[in-house]
Scaffold this motif. Sequence first.
Motif, PDB file in Angstrom:
ATOM      1  N   THR A  19     -37.125   7.775 -43.549  1.00 45.59           N
ATOM      2  CA  THR A  19     -36.700   6.542 -42.877  1.00 45.59           C
ATOM      3  C   THR A  19     -37.794   5.475 -42.893  1.00 45.59           C
ATOM      4  O   THR A  19     -38.966   5.771 -43.147  1.00 45.59           O
ATOM      5  N   ALA A  20     -37.388   4.247 -42.565  1.00 49.59           N
ATOM      6  CA  ALA A  20     -38.341   3.140 -42.461  1.00 49.59           C
ATOM      7  C   ALA A  20     -39.363   3.433 -41.358  1.00 49.59           C
ATOM      8  O   ALA A  20     -40.556   3.144 -41.522  1.00 49.59           O
ATOM      9  N   LEU A  21     -38.931   4.015 -40.248  1.00 49.64           N
ATOM     10  CA  LEU A  21     -39.858   4.322 -39.154  1.00 49.64           C
ATOM     11  C   LEU A  21     -40.883   5.370 -39.574  1.00 49.64           C
ATOM     12  O   LEU A  21     -42.065   5.267 -39.228  1.00 49.64           O
ATOM     13  N   GLU A  22     -40.437   6.358 -40.368  1.00 53.52           N
ATOM     14  CA  GLU A  22     -41.383   7.362 -40.877  1.00 53.52           C
ATOM     15  C   GLU A  22     -42.375   6.728 -41.838  1.00 53.52           C
ATOM     16  O   GLU A  22     -43.573   7.035 -41.823  1.00 53.52           O
ATOM     17  N   MET A  23     -41.876   5.828 -42.690  1.00 54.98           N
ATOM     18  CA  MET A  23     -42.760   5.145 -43.646  1.00 54.98           C
ATOM     19  C   MET A  23     -43.768   4.291 -42.884  1.00 54.98           C
ATOM     20  O   MET A  23     -44.963   4.272 -43.207  1.00 54.98           O
ATOM     21  N   HIS A  24     -43.287   3.622 -41.853  1.00 52.88           N
ATOM     22  CA  HIS A  24     -44.134   2.793 -41.003  1.00 52.88           C
ATOM     23  C   HIS A  24     -45.269   3.616 -40.388  1.00 52.88           C
ATOM     24  O   HIS A  24     -46.439   3.235 -40.478  1.00 52.88           O
ATOM     25  N   SER A  25     -44.944   4.774 -39.789  1.00 51.07           N
ATOM     26  CA  SER A  25     -46.007   5.599 -39.180  1.00 51.07           C
ATOM     27  C   SER A  25     -46.975   6.125 -40.227  1.00 51.07           C
ATOM     28  O   SER A  25     -48.193   6.147 -39.982  1.00 51.07           O
ATOM     29  N   ALA A  26     -46.448   6.565 -41.374  1.00 51.23           N
ATOM     30  CA  ALA A  26     -47.325   7.112 -42.426  1.00 51.23           C
ATOM     31  C   ALA A  26     -48.300   6.043 -42.907  1.00 51.23           C
ATOM     32  O   ALA A  26     -49.476   6.328 -43.157  1.00 51.23           O
ATOM     33  N   VAL A  27     -47.832   4.817 -43.025  1.00 49.38           N
ATOM     34  CA  VAL A  27     -48.701   3.725 -43.490  1.00 49.38           C
ATOM     35  C   VAL A  27     -49.705   3.339 -42.408  1.00 49.38           C
ATOM     36  O   VAL A  27     -50.915   3.243 -42.679  1.00 49.38           O
ATOM     37  N   MET A  28     -49.232   3.146 -41.173  1.00 51.01           N
ATOM     38  CA  MET A  28     -50.124   2.682 -40.108  1.00 51.01           C
ATOM     39  C   MET A  28     -51.241   3.685 -39.826  1.00 51.01           C
ATOM     40  O   MET A  28     -52.363   3.290 -39.502  1.00 51.01           O
ATOM     41  N   ALA A  29     -50.958   4.972 -39.988  1.00 51.35           N
ATOM     42  CA  ALA A  29     -51.978   6.000 -39.760  1.00 51.35           C
ATOM     43  C   ALA A  29     -53.106   5.904 -40.787  1.00 51.35           C
ATOM     44  O   ALA A  29     -54.200   6.408 -40.571  1.00 51.35           O
ATOM     45  N   ARG A  30     -52.826   5.257 -41.939  1.00 51.52           N
ATOM     46  CA  ARG A  30     -53.821   5.207 -43.023  1.00 51.52           C
ATOM     47  C   ARG A  30     -54.301   3.803 -43.369  1.00 51.52           C
ATOM     48  O   ARG A  30     -55.180   3.645 -44.218  1.00 51.52           O
ATOM     49  N   ALA A  31     -53.722   2.785 -42.732  1.00 48.75           N
ATOM     50  CA  ALA A  31     -53.993   1.385 -43.114  1.00 48.75           C
ATOM     51  C   ALA A  31     -55.461   0.985 -42.953  1.00 48.75           C
ATOM     52  O   ALA A  31     -55.971   0.159 -43.718  1.00 48.75           O
ATOM     53  N   ALA A  32     -56.137   1.585 -41.957  1.00 42.32           N
ATOM     54  CA  ALA A  32     -57.538   1.218 -41.707  1.00 42.32           C
ATOM     55  C   ALA A  32     -58.457   1.754 -42.802  1.00 42.32           C
ATOM     56  O   ALA A  32     -59.561   1.255 -42.989  1.00 42.32           O
ATOM     57  N   ASP A  33     -57.997   2.787 -43.507  1.00 50.37           N
ATOM     58  CA  ASP A  33     -58.851   3.430 -44.513  1.00 50.37           C
ATOM     59  C   ASP A  33     -58.438   3.113 -45.938  1.00 50.37           C
ATOM     60  O   ASP A  33     -58.579   3.949 -46.826  1.00 50.37           O
ATOM     61  N   CYS A  34     -57.890   1.925 -46.162  1.00 54.91           N
ATOM     62  CA  CYS A  34     -57.584   1.572 -47.551  1.00 54.91           C
ATOM     63  C   CYS A  34     -58.141   0.189 -47.867  1.00 54.91           C
ATOM     64  O   CYS A  34     -58.356  -0.636 -46.989  1.00 54.91           O
ATOM     65  N   ASP A  35     -58.374  -0.043 -49.157  1.00 58.58           N
ATOM     66  CA  ASP A  35     -58.914  -1.324 -49.621  1.00 58.58           C
ATOM     67  C   ASP A  35     -57.811  -2.207 -50.185  1.00 58.58           C
ATOM     68  O   ASP A  35     -57.937  -3.430 -50.200  1.00 58.58           O
ATOM     69  N   LEU A  36     -56.763  -1.566 -50.652  1.00 54.12           N
ATOM     70  CA  LEU A  36     -55.682  -2.282 -51.321  1.00 54.12           C
ATOM     71  C   LEU A  36     -54.354  -1.680 -50.881  1.00 54.12           C
ATOM     72  O   LEU A  36     -54.177  -0.459 -50.947  1.00 54.12           O
ATOM     73  N   PHE A  37     -53.445  -2.536 -50.377  1.00 52.16           N
ATOM     74  CA  PHE A  37     -52.136  -2.045 -49.950  1.00 52.16           C
ATOM     75  C   PHE A  37     -51.067  -2.691 -50.817  1.00 52.16           C
ATOM     76  O   PHE A  37     -50.992  -3.917 -50.927  1.00 52.16           O
ATOM     77  N   VAL A  38     -50.254  -1.848 -51.459  1.00 53.71           N
ATOM     78  CA  VAL A  38     -49.200  -2.350 -52.343  1.00 53.71           C
ATOM     79  C   VAL A  38     -47.853  -1.865 -51.817  1.00 53.71           C
ATOM     80  O   VAL A  38     -47.608  -0.664 -51.713  1.00 53.71           O
ATOM     81  N   ALA A  39     -46.978  -2.820 -51.465  1.00 53.16           N
ATOM     82  CA  ALA A  39     -45.673  -2.473 -50.894  1.00 53.16           C
ATOM     83  C   ALA A  39     -44.578  -2.679 -51.931  1.00 53.16           C
ATOM     84  O   ALA A  39     -44.108  -3.788 -52.134  1.00 53.16           O
ATOM     85  N   THR A  40     -44.221  -1.603 -52.628  1.00 52.77           N
ATOM     86  CA  THR A  40     -43.121  -1.713 -53.594  1.00 52.77           C
ATOM     87  C   THR A  40     -41.818  -1.179 -53.004  1.00 52.77           C
ATOM     88  O   THR A  40     -40.771  -1.324 -53.608  1.00 52.77           O
ATOM     89  N   ALA A  41     -41.902  -0.522 -51.837  1.00 50.16           N
ATOM     90  CA  ALA A  41     -40.713   0.127 -51.275  1.00 50.16           C
ATOM     91  C   ALA A  41     -39.618  -0.868 -50.909  1.00 50.16           C
ATOM     92  O   ALA A  41     -39.896  -1.995 -50.494  1.00 50.16           O
ATOM     93  N   ALA A  42     -38.387  -0.434 -51.110  1.00 46.71           N
ATOM     94  CA  ALA A  42     -37.225  -1.206 -50.659  1.00 46.71           C
ATOM     95  C   ALA A  42     -36.877  -0.660 -49.272  1.00 46.71           C
ATOM     96  O   ALA A  42     -36.045   0.237 -49.124  1.00 46.71           O
ATOM     97  N   VAL A  43     -37.595  -1.172 -48.272  1.00 50.84           N
ATOM     98  CA  VAL A  43     -37.447  -0.687 -46.899  1.00 50.84           C
ATOM     99  C   VAL A  43     -36.162  -1.265 -46.304  1.00 50.84           C
ATOM    100  O   VAL A  43     -35.903  -2.465 -46.421  1.00 50.84           O
ATOM    101  N   ALA A  44     -35.361  -0.409 -45.661  1.00 52.36           N
ATOM    102  CA  ALA A  44     -34.141  -0.902 -45.008  1.00 52.36           C
ATOM    103  C   ALA A  44     -34.536  -1.877 -43.911  1.00 52.36           C
ATOM    104  O   ALA A  44     -35.426  -1.578 -43.105  1.00 52.36           O
TER     105      ALA A  44
END
Length: 225
Positions: free
Chosen positions: A77-102
């Motif tokens: 789900t979008a909420l699961e994708m949201h949590s997975a991303v937010m848990a890791r957002a502080a530790d990345c240099d480049l964020f690429v959003a290709t997902a077709a999120v509902a």
Amino acid sequence: ALFPLAARPLTGVRVLLTAGPTREPLDPVRFLGNRSSGRMGFALAEALETLGARVTLIAGPTALPAPRVAERIDVETALEMHSAVMARAADCDLFVATAAVADYRPVEPAENKIKKNADALTLHLVRNPDILAEVAARPSPPFTVGFAAETDRVEEYARDKLTRKGLNMIAANHVGGERGGFERAENALTVIWRNGQRELPMMDKTRLARELAALIAERYQEHHA
Ligand code: CTP
Ligand code: CA
């Protein structure tokens, strides 16, 4: 080495990349979905990894073979994708959003299978969080790259998303036509950033992903120069 250092411009760069569709459950057996195959995202994840990046792929449900990336997290789900991303957002240099999120999800999925008792059925939907906008709005955000799939006024809507979400780059494509976009092997992109733009013409998605990865690397290096 297989690649000279110059051919690996993203060596040491930590990438977080979302791909595929999301599924929003209506009841235990049904969901709202979309036509994203995840192909462009998976190809881009591999292309970035080939340029030296360490890619963490956050993938919605697809029917694709496993891409060669450092790490993969599957979500539905979008909420699961949201949590997975937010848990890791502080530790990345480049964020690429290709997902077709509902954009919307059913308020609350039914606990049991919905029966066809009535002649008509109204679904109550609520808006999902905008993962990309939220990452871009963080205190020290990573370099952010978004996608915009549009059926019309492609460049105008894409530029608007670049500005409104505060992105570093956006890759826009025309969907719903005869060629390119969802459920196609080929695609073409208009890539836009604050003071520039480049057209990547209609080509096979694997090649297109390589060209886009090279362009992202170029802009990323320029940004950190
Ligand atoms: N996106 C996201 N989270 C959402 C919706 C979109 O991260 N909840 C990301 C997509 O992965 C894409 C970009 O935002 O990189 C643009 O998605 P798009 O659907 O084109 O834009 P929206 O802002 O949702 O606007 P609209 O659907 O109304 O055109
Ligand atoms: Ca949307």
